[in-house]
Motif scaffolding. Structure first.
Motif, PDB file in Angstrom:
ATOM      1  N   ASP A 169       1.156  -1.001   0.416  1.00 54.64           N
ATOM      2  CA  ASP A 169      -0.062   0.093   0.054  1.00 54.64           C
ATOM      3  C   ASP A 169       1.347   1.664   0.273  1.00 54.64           C
ATOM      4  O   ASP A 169       1.177   1.479   0.892  1.00 54.64           O
ATOM      5  CB  ASP A 169      -0.345  -0.243   1.478  1.00 54.64           C
ATOM      6  CG  ASP A 169      -1.767  -1.225   0.919  1.00 54.64           C
ATOM      7  OD1 ASP A 169      -2.931  -1.029   0.477  1.00 54.64           O
ATOM      8  OD2 ASP A 169      -2.351  -1.554   2.680  1.00 54.64           O
ATOM      9  N   ALA A 171       0.764   5.706  -0.164  1.00 57.93           N
ATOM     10  CA  ALA A 171       0.056   6.686  -0.444  1.00 57.93           C
ATOM     11  C   ALA A 171       1.168   8.023   0.071  1.00 57.93           C
ATOM     12  O   ALA A 171       1.941   7.780   0.893  1.00 57.93           O
ATOM     13  CB  ALA A 171      -0.704   6.598   1.672  1.00 57.93           C
ATOM     14  N   ASN A 173       2.318  11.677  -2.440  1.00 53.17           N
ATOM     15  CA  ASN A 173       2.527  13.268  -3.544  1.00 53.17           C
ATOM     16  C   ASN A 173       3.133  12.954  -4.468  1.00 53.17           C
ATOM     17  O   ASN A 173       4.257  13.670  -3.939  1.00 53.17           O
ATOM     18  CB  ASN A 173       1.664  14.291  -2.816  1.00 53.17           C
ATOM     19  CG  ASN A 173       1.621  15.199  -3.534  1.00 53.17           C
ATOM     20  OD1 ASN A 173       0.187  15.126  -3.878  1.00 53.17           O
ATOM     21  ND2 ASN A 173       1.929  16.071  -3.753  1.00 53.17           N
ATOM     22  N   GLY A 309      -4.192   4.252  -3.135  1.00 56.69           N
ATOM     23  CA  GLY A 309      -6.017   3.957  -2.913  1.00 56.69           C
ATOM     24  C   GLY A 309      -7.145   4.142  -3.759  1.00 56.69           C
ATOM     25  O   GLY A 309      -7.565   2.922  -3.805  1.00 56.69           O
ATOM     26  N   THR A 315      -6.966   9.904  -1.745  1.00 54.58           N
ATOM     27  CA  THR A 315      -6.579   9.234  -0.641  1.00 54.58           C
ATOM     28  C   THR A 315      -5.484   8.492  -1.258  1.00 54.58           C
ATOM     29  O   THR A 315      -5.470   8.400  -2.720  1.00 54.58           O
ATOM     30  CB  THR A 315      -7.259   7.870   0.346  1.00 54.58           C
ATOM     31  OG1 THR A 315      -8.576   7.196  -1.061  1.00 54.58           O
ATOM     32  CG2 THR A 315      -8.652   8.618   0.677  1.00 54.58           C
ATOM     33  N   GLY A 316      -4.634   7.425  -0.515  1.00 52.05           N
ATOM     34  CA  GLY A 316      -3.587   7.038  -1.065  1.00 52.05           C
ATOM     35  C   GLY A 316      -2.516   8.079  -2.407  1.00 52.05           C
ATOM     36  O   GLY A 316      -1.879   9.082  -1.277  1.00 52.05           O
ATOM     37  N   THR A 318      -1.729  10.606  -4.966  1.00 53.36           N
ATOM     38  CA  THR A 318      -2.360  12.294  -5.296  1.00 53.36           C
ATOM     39  C   THR A 318      -1.127  12.809  -6.142  1.00 53.36           C
ATOM     40  O   THR A 318      -0.115  12.592  -5.902  1.00 53.36           O
ATOM     41  CB  THR A 318      -3.073  12.982  -4.188  1.00 53.36           C
ATOM     42  OG1 THR A 318      -2.018  12.801  -3.077  1.00 53.36           O
ATOM     43  CG2 THR A 318      -4.129  12.367  -3.460  1.00 53.36           C
ATOM     44  N   ARG A 328       3.636   9.334   2.646  1.00 48.63           N
ATOM     45  CA  ARG A 328       3.356   9.376   3.763  1.00 48.63           C
ATOM     46  C   ARG A 328       2.617   7.605   4.095  1.00 48.63           C
ATOM     47  O   ARG A 328       2.958   8.065   5.640  1.00 48.63           O
ATOM     48  CB  ARG A 328       1.365  10.288   3.421  1.00 48.63           C
ATOM     49  CG  ARG A 328       1.267  11.501   2.822  1.00 48.63           C
ATOM     50  CD  ARG A 328       0.087  11.840   3.450  1.00 48.63           C
ATOM     51  NE  ARG A 328      -0.891  11.036   2.228  1.00 48.63           N
ATOM     52  CZ  ARG A 328      -0.729  11.722   0.950  1.00 48.63           C
ATOM     53  NH1 ARG A 328      -0.469  12.369   0.265  1.00 48.63           N
ATOM     54  NH2 ARG A 328      -1.721  10.359   0.193  1.00 48.63           N
ATOM     55  N   ASP A 329       2.437   7.038   3.956  1.00 46.01           N
ATOM     56  CA  ASP A 329       2.800   5.398   4.214  1.00 46.01           C
ATOM     57  C   ASP A 329       3.389   4.802   2.962  1.00 46.01           C
ATOM     58  O   ASP A 329       2.351   4.900   1.769  1.00 46.01           O
ATOM     59  CB  ASP A 329       1.490   5.015   4.848  1.00 46.01           C
ATOM     60  CG  ASP A 329       1.549   4.075   5.211  1.00 46.01           C
ATOM     61  OD1 ASP A 329       2.056   3.749   6.177  1.00 46.01           O
ATOM     62  OD2 ASP A 329       0.257   2.790   4.758  1.00 46.01           O
TER      63      ASP A 329
END
Length: 455
Positions: A169, A171, A173, A309, A315-316, A318, A328-329
């Motif tokens: 997963d 996440a 930007n 996302g 979410t996820g 972007t 972020r993650d």
């Protein structure tokens, strides 16, 4: 008759005060016994004859007055498996008759206790200081306990088997304010010559070996980024990596009606490599945006899904304003081989086994048992009880529900004996006993005087 009755009454008083003294002695001796419930004394008068004109001496009886519902002091300990109940209820426990390990034979009777000084024995059972085995509900594969059966809790899963990575997963930007200067290849190899922005994540194969996957990003135009997935040591992926284009903003493949993704959110995923699984087409805003691919580290094909996302939602992954790639993650669901490191009991009663790979497995749940009249339970050795007709049926329920108390972990309930109060009772019993002996002595002297009247 009155003299003999007085003596008989005084003798019953001696017996009653002796019993009261025995209760005090028992309480004082067990003042430091975990989970012990003191026994008070209830004196009951029995009449021979009593009316408005005549009262004849009767007798007194000392009956035990149990305090099973009176809370003892909850005290913290260094034992992580110690348990205390703040409120009403009892632990359900079993008693071993023979055997060891998986072959332990337990008594068919059901026992209950407030003594929560549990520790794990050599066979993996949770046993208190009096030798009673803690019982609970076995945890099912659904994650819910089997509330139909109570069994002694045993910690037998000492190894956590490795689990290969199936999902990654991300996440992050992707910065929208960087210049688009890359050279866009129109065919394989798909990698632009410019330097990408990258993320690296460690995943696990079928045997629990750690492997590395690199995610590289190039901005192709205002709304499109190219992704390269490079699994190290993989025998399936092309030498130059696995590629896909990610579009942000614009129409998504849903409808009718036609839906547009807001600016900066994923609108389309286009796989470019033959080893990349087809991206799932969305049917509505918010559908999962993911990309599948396969790797092989020598143990067969291992399918992995890269979660990015959702389509058309922030979410996820972007692509908003900024000049730096910010993650972020970045996580995955694989785990290496784990060895047993300890056991903890949660406040809801779940018994969780901890492993040195950071994983936890819940093997059971500790319930609390309640009775309509706990003071009518039958006492046994080792601060244990069994139900009686007078106590009512046992109600097995979850912690802090249906009138039972909360579970306090890492603590034990001390005896509810108050030493100062017991010594006060001791003084009263002693004085009352002495006073009854005076009645016996006086009655004897008066009887002797009556006998001497004939002389």
């Amino acid at each position: 008759m009155s003299l003999l009755g007085s003596m008989t009454t005084a003798i019953s008083g001696l017996a009653a005060q002796s019993r009261a003294l025995g209760h005090v002695s028992d309480n004082v001796a067990n003042s430091q016994t975990a989970g012990f419930k003191r026994v008070d004394t209830n004196f009951t008068s029995w009449l021979t004859r009593s009316s408005l004109r005549l009262h004849m001496p009767g007798s007194v009886e000392a009956r035990p007055d149990y305090t099973n519902t009176v809370q003892g002091t909850v005290e913290q300990t260094e034992n992580p498996l110690a348990l205390a109940i703040a409120g009403q209820g009892f632990f359900s426990v079993a008693q071993a008759r023979s055997g060891q390990g998986a072959d332990v034979v337990f008594d068919d009777r059901q026992f209950y206790t407030r003594a929560g000084d549990f520790a794990m024995d050599r066979d993996g059972y949770m046993v208190n200081g009096a030798g009673y085995y803690l019982e609970g509900w076995e945890m099912q594969q659904t994650g819910e306990p089997d509330r139909t059966t109570l069994e002694p809790i045993r910690i037998s899963d000492l190894v956590y088997n490795p689990q290969p990575t199936t999902t990654i997963d991300l996440a992050a930007n992707l910065p929208a304010n960087v210049d688009t200067v890359v050279t866009v290849p129109t065919g394989a190899p798909w990698a632009p010559t410019e330097e990408p922005v990258s993320s690296v994540i460690q995943i696990f194969d079928d045997l629990g070996n750690q492997q590395q996957v690199t995610l590289d990003w190039w901005r192709l135009d205002v709304n499109t980024w190219r992704l390269r997935i490079t699994p190290d040591n993989d025998t399936l992926a092309p030498a130059d990596g696995i590629f896909a284009d990610i579009d942000f903003g614009g129409q998504i493949d849903a409808g009718p009606p036609v839906l547009d993704a807001p600016a900066g959110t994923i609108s389309a995923i286009t796989p470019l490599s033959s080893t990349t699984g087809p991206a799932v087409a969305p049917t509505a805003l918010g559908d999962t945006a993911s990309l599948g691919f396969a790797v092989d580290y020598g143990y067969g094909a291992q399918s992995i899904t890269l979660g990015l996302g959702g389509f058309g939602v922030a979410t996820g992954l972007t692509s908003y304003s900024g000049t730096d790639y910010s993650v972020r993650d970045l996580s995955q669901d694989g785990v290496p081989l784990g060895a047993f490191s300890g056991v903890t009991v949660r406040e809801n009663g779940d018994v969780a086994v901890n492993y040195d790979n950071g994983q936890t497995r819940v093997v059971g749940r500790v319930p609390i048992v309640a009775f309509n009249d706990p003071d009518k339970l039958q006492r046994l050795d080792g601060q244990a009880f069994t139900r009686t007709v007078e106590s009512g049926e046992a109600r097995v329920t979850d912690v802090a529900t249906n009138g039972v108390g909360k579970l306090v972990t890492g603590s034990i309930e001390r005896s509810n004996v108050d030493i100062a109060a017991e010594f006060s009772k001791l003084i009263l019993a002693q004085r009352a006993y002495t006073s009854n002996t005076r009645i016996v002595t006086a009655s004897d002297e008066m009887l002797q005087d009556t006998i001497n009247m004939k002389r």
